[in-house]
Scaffold this motif. Structure first.
Motif, PDB file in Angstrom:
ATOM      1  N   GLU A 192      -6.661 -40.140 -15.807  1.00  0.00           N
ATOM      2  CA  GLU A 192      -6.966 -39.386 -17.050  1.00  0.00           C
ATOM      3  C   GLU A 192      -8.030 -38.310 -16.818  1.00  0.00           C
ATOM      4  O   GLU A 192      -8.027 -37.264 -17.465  1.00  0.00           O
ATOM      5  CB  GLU A 192      -7.367 -40.322 -18.192  1.00  0.00           C
ATOM      6  N   LYS A 247      -6.376 -35.452 -14.849  1.00  0.00           N
ATOM      7  CA  LYS A 247      -5.519 -34.695 -15.768  1.00  0.00           C
ATOM      8  C   LYS A 247      -6.347 -33.726 -16.622  1.00  0.00           C
ATOM      9  O   LYS A 247      -5.964 -32.570 -16.827  1.00  0.00           O
ATOM     10  CB  LYS A 247      -4.769 -35.684 -16.668  1.00  0.00           C
ATOM     11  N   GLN A 248      -7.501 -34.200 -17.083  1.00  0.00           N
ATOM     12  CA  GLN A 248      -8.376 -33.327 -17.883  1.00  0.00           C
ATOM     13  C   GLN A 248      -8.840 -32.124 -17.058  1.00  0.00           C
ATOM     14  O   GLN A 248      -8.869 -31.004 -17.548  1.00  0.00           O
ATOM     15  CB  GLN A 248      -9.590 -34.107 -18.382  1.00  0.00           C
ATOM     16  N   TYR A 300      -7.282 -30.896 -14.377  1.00  0.00           N
ATOM     17  CA  TYR A 300      -6.066 -30.118 -14.105  1.00  0.00           C
ATOM     18  C   TYR A 300      -5.748 -29.178 -15.284  1.00  0.00           C
ATOM     19  O   TYR A 300      -5.419 -28.000 -15.088  1.00  0.00           O
ATOM     20  CB  TYR A 300      -4.908 -31.093 -13.859  1.00  0.00           C
ATOM     21  N   ASN A 301      -5.897 -29.709 -16.502  1.00  0.00           N
ATOM     22  CA  ASN A 301      -5.557 -28.926 -17.690  1.00  0.00           C
ATOM     23  C   ASN A 301      -6.553 -27.809 -17.985  1.00  0.00           C
ATOM     24  O   ASN A 301      -6.288 -26.935 -18.795  1.00  0.00           O
ATOM     25  CB  ASN A 301      -5.426 -29.848 -18.905  1.00  0.00           C
ATOM     26  N   LYS A 302      -7.713 -27.876 -17.345  1.00  0.00           N
ATOM     27  CA  LYS A 302      -8.731 -26.831 -17.546  1.00  0.00           C
ATOM     28  C   LYS A 302      -8.469 -25.612 -16.646  1.00  0.00           C
ATOM     29  O   LYS A 302      -9.095 -24.572 -16.792  1.00  0.00           O
ATOM     30  CB  LYS A 302     -10.116 -27.381 -17.195  1.00  0.00           C
ATOM     31  N   GLU A 341      -5.845 -22.831 -14.613  1.00  0.00           N
ATOM     32  CA  GLU A 341      -4.535 -22.191 -14.784  1.00  0.00           C
ATOM     33  C   GLU A 341      -3.629 -22.488 -13.599  1.00  0.00           C
ATOM     34  O   GLU A 341      -3.901 -22.075 -12.465  1.00  0.00           O
ATOM     35  CB  GLU A 341      -4.736 -20.681 -14.935  1.00  0.00           C
ATOM     36  N   ASN A 342      -2.603 -23.305 -13.852  1.00  0.00           N
ATOM     37  CA  ASN A 342      -1.517 -23.571 -12.908  1.00  0.00           C
ATOM     38  C   ASN A 342      -2.001 -23.910 -11.475  1.00  0.00           C
ATOM     39  O   ASN A 342      -1.587 -23.243 -10.517  1.00  0.00           O
ATOM     40  CB  ASN A 342      -0.603 -22.333 -12.877  1.00  0.00           C
ATOM     41  N   LEU A 392       1.922 -35.084 -12.770  1.00  0.00           N
ATOM     42  CA  LEU A 392       1.557 -33.818 -13.429  1.00  0.00           C
ATOM     43  C   LEU A 392       2.614 -32.745 -13.209  1.00  0.00           C
ATOM     44  O   LEU A 392       2.483 -31.634 -13.717  1.00  0.00           O
ATOM     45  CB  LEU A 392       0.209 -33.317 -12.875  1.00  0.00           C
ATOM     46  N   ALA A 447       3.068 -31.192 -10.496  1.00  0.00           N
ATOM     47  CA  ALA A 447       2.322 -30.120  -9.817  1.00  0.00           C
ATOM     48  C   ALA A 447       2.714 -30.073  -8.345  1.00  0.00           C
ATOM     49  O   ALA A 447       3.224 -31.052  -7.796  1.00  0.00           O
ATOM     50  CB  ALA A 447       0.827 -30.388  -9.927  1.00  0.00           C
ATOM     51  N   TYR A 464     -12.240 -32.078  -7.722  1.00  0.00           N
ATOM     52  CA  TYR A 464     -12.409 -33.279  -8.551  1.00  0.00           C
ATOM     53  C   TYR A 464     -12.765 -34.438  -7.636  1.00  0.00           C
ATOM     54  O   TYR A 464     -12.046 -34.697  -6.648  1.00  0.00           O
ATOM     55  CB  TYR A 464     -11.119 -33.650  -9.333  1.00  0.00           C
TER      56      TYR A 464
END
Ligand SMILES: O=P(O)(O)OC[C@H]1O[C@H](OP(=O)(O)OP(=O)(O)O)[C@H](O)[C@@H]1O
Length: 251
Positions: free
Chosen positions: A119, A122-123, A125-127, A129-130, A151, A153, A211
């Motif tokens: 989790e 993922k947070q 990753y979502n911050k 861009e691609n 993801l 990705a 991360y």
């Protein structure tokens, strides 16, 4: 249930159960003192006959000694084994460990399960861009591959090899113009990531993010800022106050 811990003038810790019930202790677990406090609470809890039908759970966010998952030399101590024996002696019904360095922790500690760091990854990753996920070494590949699948990705593996004793980074893919998110379990000094991030930038990466679940960063961030754009981590090891770092609170 509720407990109290008191400390004597000579630093001895003692525990007292003030309300019975299921026991759930949550600790960073990155000091021997943390483990001794837990042992005191568990001993007091076990001593009360009214707790016999209750459940005991220990949650460890940053297990001390997790990197020492083997005897590095025949004349050196196997620290994770010693720590695990101590934890096992407390006989918890369940021991939860956040993102252990390797499966050896789970093999040595009785009734243990892993708390996934997904989790938080993922947070992060979502911050960005691609981003493409980058695994820094063979040890991190399996977990990063699993996260990449979840993801949807791309993943680029990298390897740390030593040539004449000097660490060299081998990146197995094209990172040109890409945003990269390096994922690993822990940062000690961060040298692994500094080297990897500069190599990624040298090979044309746009931005490089890191991360790690367990963020020690024992030498600060000055040198890391030269090649890493931002760091994401949890506060499993310590709280960090720096704009360069986003921390997800676990404890
Ligand atoms: O911040 P740094 O000092 O660069 O250290 C970080 C690296 O060290 C740890 O691996 P370790 O070398 O313990 O892995 P191993 O189990 O393969 O020996 C961790 O998984 C990182 O990859």
């Amino acid at each position: 249930m509720k407990y109290e811990i008191k400390r004597f003038k000579d630093n001895q810790v003692a525990a007292k159960i003030v309300e019975n019930g299921n026991l759930h202790i949550k600790i960073r677990g990155n000091t021997y003192e943390d483990l001794f406090k837990v042992a005191a609470v568990k001993d007091a809890w076990d001593a009360d006959i009214e707790n016999k039908c209750n459940i005991s759970i220990l949650t460890i966010y940053c297990l001390i000694g997790q990197r020492s998952d083997r005897r590095f030399h025949p004349n050196e101590s196997f620290d994770l084994k010693i720590i695990s024996k101590f934890i096992n002696s407390m006989k918890f019904d369940k021991v939860e460990i956040l993102h252990p360095h390797s499966a050896v922790s789970l093999a040595l500690i009785n009734n243990s399960t892993e708390i996934s760091c997904f989790e938080y990854v993922k947070q992060a990753y979502n911050k960005i861009e691609n981003p493409v996920l980058v695994s820094p070494d063979a040890g991190a590949y399996k977990t990063t591959h699993y996260f990449a699948e979840k993801l949807n990705a791309d993943i680029i593996p990298s390897n740390k090899v030593r040539i004449n004793g000097i660490p060299q980074i081998k990146i197995q893919g094209n990172v040109s113009q890409k945003n990269c998110l390096i994922i690993d379990d822990l940062a000690d000094g961060g040298r692994t990531f500094k080297l990897l991030a500069s190599e990624l930038k040298k090979q044309g990466a746009n931005k490089v993010f890191l991360y790690v679940t367990h963020a020690q960063f024992n030498f600060g961030f000055r040198e890391l800022k030269e090649s890493i754009n931002h760091i994401f981590c949890t506060n499993s090891y310590k709280d960090i106050d720096d704009d360069f770092v986003t921390q997800y609170k676990v404890v």
